[in-house]
Design a protein around this motif. Structure first.
Motif, mmCIF file in Angstrom:
data_model
loop_
_atom_site.group_PDB
_atom_site.id
_atom_site.type_symbol
_atom_site.label_atom_id
_atom_site.label_comp_id
_atom_site.label_asym_id
_atom_site.label_seq_id
_atom_site.Cartn_x
_atom_site.Cartn_y
_atom_site.Cartn_z
ATOM 1 N N THR A 61 0.828 -1.201 0.000
ATOM 2 C CA THR A 61 0.000 0.000 0.000
ATOM 3 C C THR A 61 0.858 1.245 0.000
ATOM 4 O OG1 THR A 61 -0.173 0.121 2.417
ATOM 5 C CG2 THR A 61 -1.805 -1.230 1.274
ATOM 6 N N ALA A 62 0.304 2.324 -0.541
ATOM 7 C CA ALA A 62 0.964 3.624 -0.548
ATOM 8 C C ALA A 62 -0.112 4.684 -0.355
ATOM 9 C CB ALA A 62 1.711 3.845 -1.862
ATOM 10 N N GLY A 63 0.213 5.723 0.411
ATOM 11 C CA GLY A 63 -0.765 6.762 0.702
ATOM 12 C C GLY A 63 -0.645 7.991 -0.160
ATOM 13 N N THR A 64 0.380 8.046 -0.994
ATOM 14 C CA THR A 64 0.576 9.194 -1.879
ATOM 15 C C THR A 64 1.053 8.700 -3.235
ATOM 16 O OG1 THR A 64 2.904 9.497 -1.280
ATOM 17 C CG2 THR A 64 1.256 10.650 0.081
ATOM 18 N N LEU A 65 0.947 9.557 -4.239
ATOM 19 C CA LEU A 65 1.472 9.206 -5.556
ATOM 20 C C LEU A 65 2.980 9.052 -5.519
ATOM 21 C CD1 LEU A 65 -0.644 11.497 -7.925
ATOM 22 C CD2 LEU A 65 -0.934 9.058 -7.443
ATOM 23 N N ALA A 66 3.652 9.863 -4.705
ATOM 24 C CA ALA A 66 5.108 9.760 -4.598
ATOM 25 C C ALA A 66 5.500 8.375 -4.084
ATOM 26 C CB ALA A 66 5.649 10.847 -3.676
ATOM 27 N N ASP A 67 4.804 7.911 -3.039
ATOM 28 C CA ASP A 67 5.078 6.575 -2.521
ATOM 29 C C ASP A 67 4.778 5.518 -3.578
ATOM 30 O OD1 ASP A 67 5.783 7.670 -0.106
ATOM 31 O OD2 ASP A 67 3.862 7.257 0.872
ATOM 32 N N GLY A 68 3.686 5.712 -4.297
ATOM 33 C CA GLY A 68 3.316 4.760 -5.332
ATOM 34 C C GLY A 68 4.348 4.674 -6.438
ATOM 35 N N ARG A 69 4.876 5.830 -6.858
ATOM 36 C CA ARG A 69 5.909 5.836 -7.895
ATOM 37 C C ARG A 69 7.131 5.043 -7.452
ATOM 38 N NH1 ARG A 69 4.327 11.280 -8.305
ATOM 39 N NH2 ARG A 69 3.326 11.772 -10.309
ATOM 40 N N MET A 70 7.547 5.252 -6.196
ATOM 41 C CA MET A 70 8.728 4.550 -5.693
ATOM 42 C C MET A 70 8.496 3.044 -5.672
ATOM 43 S SD MET A 70 10.388 6.941 -2.693
ATOM 44 C CE MET A 70 8.897 7.025 -1.689
ATOM 45 N N ARG A 71 7.305 2.643 -5.264
ATOM 46 C CA ARG A 71 7.024 1.206 -5.203
ATOM 47 C C ARG A 71 6.973 0.601 -6.605
ATOM 48 N NH1 ARG A 71 6.148 -1.509 -0.852
ATOM 49 N NH2 ARG A 71 6.026 -0.405 1.140
ATOM 50 N N LEU A 72 6.377 1.303 -7.545
ATOM 51 C CA LEU A 72 6.321 0.803 -8.915
ATOM 52 C C LEU A 72 7.714 0.712 -9.531
ATOM 53 C CD1 LEU A 72 3.177 2.709 -10.219
ATOM 54 C CD2 LEU A 72 3.399 0.227 -10.003
ATOM 55 N N ALA A 73 8.579 1.644 -9.167
ATOM 56 C CA ALA A 73 9.928 1.645 -9.714
ATOM 57 C C ALA A 73 10.788 0.532 -9.130
ATOM 58 C CB ALA A 73 10.591 3.001 -9.461
ATOM 59 N N SER A 74 10.494 0.145 -7.894
ATOM 60 C CA SER A 74 11.360 -0.820 -7.212
ATOM 61 C C SER A 74 10.786 -2.230 -7.152
ATOM 62 C CB SER A 74 11.631 -0.349 -5.776
ATOM 63 O OG SER A 74 10.417 -0.251 -5.033
ATOM 64 N N GLY A 75 9.512 -2.402 -7.519
ATOM 65 C CA GLY A 75 8.905 -3.721 -7.426
ATOM 66 C C GLY A 75 8.184 -4.110 -8.695
ATOM 67 N N SER A 76 7.710 -5.346 -8.716
ATOM 68 C CA SER A 76 6.963 -5.869 -9.855
ATOM 69 C C SER A 76 5.549 -6.187 -9.389
ATOM 70 C CB SER A 76 7.637 -7.130 -10.400
ATOM 71 O OG SER A 76 6.897 -7.682 -11.458
ATOM 72 N N TYR A 77 4.571 -5.623 -10.065
ATOM 73 C CA TYR A 77 3.180 -5.785 -9.654
ATOM 74 C C TYR A 77 2.342 -6.383 -10.777
ATOM 75 C CZ TYR A 77 4.479 -2.986 -5.644
ATOM 76 O OH TYR A 77 5.081 -2.537 -4.497
ATOM 77 N N ASP A 78 1.341 -7.154 -10.359
ATOM 78 C CA ASP A 78 0.425 -7.758 -11.314
ATOM 79 C C ASP A 78 -0.772 -6.865 -11.600
ATOM 80 O OD1 ASP A 78 1.757 -10.388 -11.590
ATOM 81 O OD2 ASP A 78 1.305 -10.540 -9.456
ATOM 82 N N ALA A 79 -1.092 -5.933 -10.689
ATOM 83 C CA ALA A 79 -2.213 -5.017 -10.895
ATOM 84 C C ALA A 79 -2.079 -3.834 -9.947
ATOM 85 C CB ALA A 79 -3.549 -5.721 -10.674
ATOM 86 N N LEU A 80 -2.696 -2.736 -10.327
ATOM 87 C CA LEU A 80 -2.697 -1.512 -9.524
ATOM 88 C C LEU A 80 -4.131 -1.092 -9.249
ATOM 89 C CD1 LEU A 80 -1.412 1.106 -8.322
ATOM 90 C CD2 LEU A 80 -1.427 2.037 -10.658
ATOM 91 N N VAL A 81 -4.421 -0.800 -7.974
ATOM 92 C CA VAL A 81 -5.709 -0.223 -7.583
ATOM 93 C C VAL A 81 -5.419 1.203 -7.129
ATOM 94 C CG1 VAL A 81 -7.708 -0.402 -6.057
ATOM 95 C CG2 VAL A 81 -6.589 -2.485 -6.894
ATOM 96 N N LEU A 82 -6.001 2.178 -7.817
ATOM 97 C CA LEU A 82 -5.614 3.577 -7.660
ATOM 98 C C LEU A 82 -6.804 4.467 -7.332
ATOM 99 C CD1 LEU A 82 -3.498 5.927 -8.113
ATOM 100 C CD2 LEU A 82 -4.183 5.850 -10.524
ATOM 101 N N ASP A 83 -6.696 5.237 -6.245
ATOM 102 C CA ASP A 83 -7.721 6.225 -5.911
ATOM 103 C C ASP A 83 -7.533 7.455 -6.792
ATOM 104 O OD1 ASP A 83 -9.879 7.336 -4.503
ATOM 105 O OD2 ASP A 83 -8.523 8.390 -3.152
ATOM 106 N N LEU A 84 -8.635 8.100 -7.151
ATOM 107 C CA LEU A 84 -8.538 9.281 -8.013
ATOM 108 C C LEU A 84 -8.041 10.515 -7.278
ATOM 109 C CD1 LEU A 84 -11.601 9.326 -10.431
ATOM 110 C CD2 LEU A 84 -9.238 8.722 -10.890
ATOM 111 N N MET A 85 -8.419 10.668 -6.004
ATOM 112 C CA MET A 85 -8.087 11.888 -5.268
ATOM 113 C C MET A 85 -7.043 11.584 -4.198
ATOM 114 S SD MET A 85 -11.848 13.703 -4.953
ATOM 115 C CE MET A 85 -12.646 12.278 -4.209
ATOM 116 N N LEU A 86 -5.846 12.103 -4.399
ATOM 117 C CA LEU A 86 -4.739 11.861 -3.481
ATOM 118 C C LEU A 86 -4.134 13.193 -3.050
ATOM 119 C CD1 LEU A 86 -3.479 8.860 -5.513
ATOM 120 C CD2 LEU A 86 -3.995 8.713 -3.073
ATOM 121 N N PRO A 87 -3.459 13.229 -1.903
ATOM 122 C CA PRO A 87 -2.992 14.513 -1.372
ATOM 123 C C PRO A 87 -1.946 15.212 -2.234
ATOM 124 C CG PRO A 87 -2.180 12.679 -0.054
ATOM 125 C CD PRO A 87 -3.215 12.114 -0.961
#
Length: 263
Positions: A61-87
């Motif tokens: 899980t990630a609470g911000t887009l910045a956290d999400g970018r870092m996780r996507l860059a460093s890991g391999s994922y099969d799917a992404l669930v993304l909220d539209l409104m983030l801080p």
């Protein structure tokens, strides 16, 4: 469990920010689907993450887009669930960003939205989201939709069949379409929709028939989801998307894939 009757409206604890957490550990099965959930609602991410883990998923899980970018860059994922409104940004902009990068262009992506406006869903689909789910939602529905995303993204049994229509080739084995030899930039969802149409050339297919043929794809005949995906397909395979020659609209009936093309 009463706590899982519906998720999405209860507010997060005051001042609490979600701590990005990983479910992977020495006991995790490497074959478990790996999901990234980006949402700033700490309560929602905790409940959804725990629920999906009980169903055999590995969840980060990630609470911000910045956290999400870092996780996507460093890991391999099969799917992404993304909220539209983030801080720190808008999920629609982030979707456009992901679809513009080769590494994440075909990553199965589901949007979560509390806005409820059809325009938001339509724009999300136009930008490349594969599905959307309004808040509040039932965890079992989220689970079913995530599984459907993963099924569509999984490699199909080897099939060497290639459907040819003039300059357009639809390669079922490679799961790609090519126009005049160049690969068409379609999501997995859009490719499957194109195949449904191409398997019935010269025949008008209604939205209901298209939905039945897609077997579980989260398209809804009574909003513009199918129309949005058709529009995206046309922008890729037609020389002039405003005057299509391959995928035709039969007003009041549905869509027709032309038998003869590039004559």
């Amino acid at each position: 469990m009463a706590a899982f009757d519906s998720i999405g409206y209860a507010p997060s604890a005051q001042g609490v920010r979600p701590v990005a957490s990983s479910s992977r550990n020495a006991h995790s099965s490497m074959t478990n689907p790996h999901i990234l959930l980006i949402d700033d609602d700490a309560r929602l991410t905790r409940m959804v993450g725990d629920y999906l883990r009980t169903q055999g998923f590995d969840v980060d899980t990630a609470g911000t887009l910045a956290d999400g970018r870092m996780r996507l860059a460093s890991g391999s994922y099969d799917a992404l669930v993304l909220d539209l409104m983030l801080p720190d940004g808008d999920g629609l902009d982030f979707t456009r960003e992901l679809r513009g990068q080769p590494a994440t262009r075909r990553l199965p992506l589901m949007m979560l939205t509390a806005r409820g406006e059809p325009t938001d869903r339509i724009v999300g689909l136009e930008l490349g989201a594969d599905d959307y789910l309004p808040k509040p939602f039932e965890p079992r529905e989220l689970l079913a939709r995530v599984k459907a995303l993963l099924r569509r993204a999984s490699p199909e049994p080897v099939n060497e069949e290639v459907l040819r229509f003039g300059k357009l080739e639809i390669d079922l084995g490679a799961h790609e379409a090519r126009l005049d030899g160049a690969r068409c930039d379609l999501t997995s969802h859009q490719f499957d929709l194109l195949v449904v149409l191409a398997r019935s050339p010269g025949r008008v297919l209604s939205r209901d028939q298209i939905m039945d043929a897609l077997k579980g794809h989260p398209l809804e005949a009574f909003d513009r989801s199918i129309d949005v995906h058709i529009s995206r397909i046309r922008s890729v395979i037609e020389e002039d998307a405003k005057n299509p020659k391959r995928v035709l609209t039969v007003r009041g009936s549905g869509y027709l894939f032309a038998r003869k093309q590039d004559a």
